[in-house]
Motif scaffolding. Sequence first.
Motif, mmCIF file in Angstrom:
data_model
loop_
_atom_site.group_PDB
_atom_site.id
_atom_site.type_symbol
_atom_site.label_atom_id
_atom_site.label_comp_id
_atom_site.label_asym_id
_atom_site.label_seq_id
_atom_site.Cartn_x
_atom_site.Cartn_y
_atom_site.Cartn_z
ATOM 1 N N GLU A 235 0.814 -1.218 0.000
ATOM 2 C CA GLU A 235 0.000 0.000 0.000
ATOM 3 C C GLU A 235 0.846 1.266 0.000
ATOM 4 O O GLU A 235 0.324 2.366 -0.156
ATOM 5 N N TYR A 236 2.160 1.119 0.180
ATOM 6 C CA TYR A 236 3.026 2.287 0.352
ATOM 7 C C TYR A 236 3.455 2.854 -1.001
ATOM 8 O O TYR A 236 4.620 2.831 -1.384
ATOM 9 N N ILE A 237 2.477 3.364 -1.723
ATOM 10 C CA ILE A 237 2.693 3.991 -3.021
ATOM 11 C C ILE A 237 1.949 5.327 -2.995
ATOM 12 O O ILE A 237 0.767 5.374 -2.651
ATOM 13 N N GLU A 238 2.641 6.401 -3.352
ATOM 14 C CA GLU A 238 2.076 7.747 -3.164
ATOM 15 C C GLU A 238 0.721 7.925 -3.834
ATOM 16 O O GLU A 238 -0.153 8.595 -3.297
ATOM 17 N N GLU A 239 0.536 7.323 -4.998
ATOM 18 C CA GLU A 239 -0.732 7.495 -5.699
ATOM 19 C C GLU A 239 -1.903 6.867 -4.936
ATOM 20 O O GLU A 239 -3.061 7.161 -5.220
ATOM 21 N N LEU A 244 -6.273 6.252 0.659
ATOM 22 C CA LEU A 244 -6.164 5.709 2.012
ATOM 23 C C LEU A 244 -6.591 6.742 3.050
ATOM 24 O O LEU A 244 -7.330 6.434 3.987
ATOM 25 N N ILE A 245 -6.124 7.966 2.865
ATOM 26 C CA ILE A 245 -6.448 9.023 3.824
ATOM 27 C C ILE A 245 -7.944 9.277 3.863
ATOM 28 O O ILE A 245 -8.547 9.353 4.940
ATOM 29 N N TYR A 246 -8.579 9.402 2.696
ATOM 30 C CA TYR A 246 -10.021 9.645 2.669
ATOM 31 C C TYR A 246 -10.796 8.460 3.245
ATOM 32 O O TYR A 246 -11.872 8.627 3.822
ATOM 33 N N MET A 247 -10.237 7.269 3.116
ATOM 34 C CA MET A 247 -10.885 6.080 3.654
ATOM 35 C C MET A 247 -10.979 6.143 5.183
ATOM 36 O O MET A 247 -11.923 5.643 5.786
ATOM 37 N N GLY A 286 7.585 5.957 -6.202
ATOM 38 C CA GLY A 286 6.776 7.099 -6.603
ATOM 39 C C GLY A 286 6.649 8.138 -5.511
ATOM 40 O O GLY A 286 5.701 8.927 -5.486
ATOM 41 N N LEU A 287 7.620 8.164 -4.583
ATOM 42 C CA LEU A 287 7.579 9.088 -3.449
ATOM 43 C C LEU A 287 8.647 10.165 -3.601
ATOM 44 O O LEU A 287 9.778 9.872 -4.022
ATOM 45 N N GLU A 288 8.293 11.374 -3.243
ATOM 46 C CA GLU A 288 9.269 12.465 -3.268
ATOM 47 C C GLU A 288 9.971 12.600 -1.927
ATOM 48 O O GLU A 288 11.153 12.921 -1.849
#
Length: 389
Positions: A235-239, A244-247, A286-288
Motif C-alpha cells: 500500500e506504500y505507493i504515493e498514488e 487511504l487518507i479519505y478512507m 513514486g515518493l518524493e
Amino acid sequence: MNLSIGIVGLPNVGKSTLFNALLKKQQALVANYPFATIEPNIGVVAVPDPRLEILADIIAKDSIASPGTGQYLASLQNDNLRKPPIKPATVEFVDIAGLVKGASEGAGLGNKFLSHIREVSVIAHVVRAFEDPNIVREGSVGVREDYETVRTELALSDLESISRRKTQKSNPPASRQGGQLKSQNELLERLEKSLNKEEKLDASNLSKEDADFVRGLNLLSLKPELIVLNVSEEEYIEEKFEKLIYMYISTFGVDKEKIVVISAKIEAELAALDEEEQREYLKDLGLEFSGLERLIQKAYEELGLISFLTAGEKEVRAWTVRLGSTSLTASGEIHTDFMKKFIKAEVVRFDDFVEYGGWKGSREHGKSLLEGRDYVILDGDVIEFKIGS
C-alpha cells in the motif's frame, strides 16, 4: 525552539520500528512482545531542509570573489570549496511505551506512559493498518478500536486531572477572587461534561484568560495530534495515499491534513541506505519525500512553525519560530541578549539570495531590506541581525 514528537499507540503497531528508522540507528529495542520499550527512547534528528546546502554553496563561492569575475566562475566548477558548516533545525522524537486498555488505572505502564505524553509538543499516534499473522496483537482489534482505546485512556486521565483540580478549588486560598474561581469551576465542569460525552475538546473559542487556565491544566486530550497510518509495503505507493487518507477520515474524525501514511518496514529499509540510494528507492516507490520528512512537515504545520535561515562563513543554520513571530522574537532564538540589544534585521528572501549569489549581490540589486523589531518573519527568510554593544 524545541519541537518534540511523541510516538504513541498500542503495543506492536510499529512504533519502535518507525523510531529506529527515523533515527537511522537501533536505539530502541524492537521485539515481538508488549512493552519492548520500557523507558521512552529519545533521539534528536535533523529537520530536512535542502535550502541549507544551497546556501552553504553560495556562501563558499561568495567568499572567494564577486559574481561575474573569472575567479568566481572558476569556483563554480570547484567541488573542494570550503563550505561553512551546516546546522539544520532539529526535532526530538520520543518513542513511548505501548499503551493498553486500563492504562489510566495503572494497567501496563499506566501513568508513567501518560506522564511522558504530557511532555511532548505533538502526539504522533501510530495505528496499524495492515495484517501480519506473525505479529502479536496485544490489545489490538482494528484501526478504529485501537485509536479509540488510546483516546479513551487519554480522556480518562484528563477526567482524573480535572477531578483533582475541582477538589483543590473547593478549598481555595482566601486571596482568590470569587468571580474568577466561579468562572474556572464552570469551565472545569464544561470540560468534564465534554469528556464524559466522548466529545473532542476544543479550546479555540475561549477567552485569553480561560485559554491560559486550560493550557495550565496540560490536558492530554487537547495535545496536538497527528495520526500515523502504518500500512503494508504493497500500500506504500504515493498514488494510493489520497485514497487511504479519505478512507480513514471518518474513522478518526479528523481533517485529512492530520493523517500521515507511512510504512514503518520500508522506512527501516531506507534507514540502511545512503542518501543517494534512499532517493532512488523513494523514486521507485513514486515518493518524493520519506516518512520522516512528511511527518516533520506535518508536525510543523500542526504547531504553526516555520524556519528562518542565517548564512555566513562561520555557519549556515535553520532556526524554528512560530508563524507570525517578529524579527525581535526571532533574534531571541539565537541568543536572549539579542533581544535586548536589537537594532535592525537585514532580510533577504531565499529565492533572491540564490538568484543574486549571496549577501553582496542581493544588496547591490536592492533585495536586502533593513527591518525593525516588528517585522513579521516569513518562512525561508535569510536574516542577519544587527546587534548593539
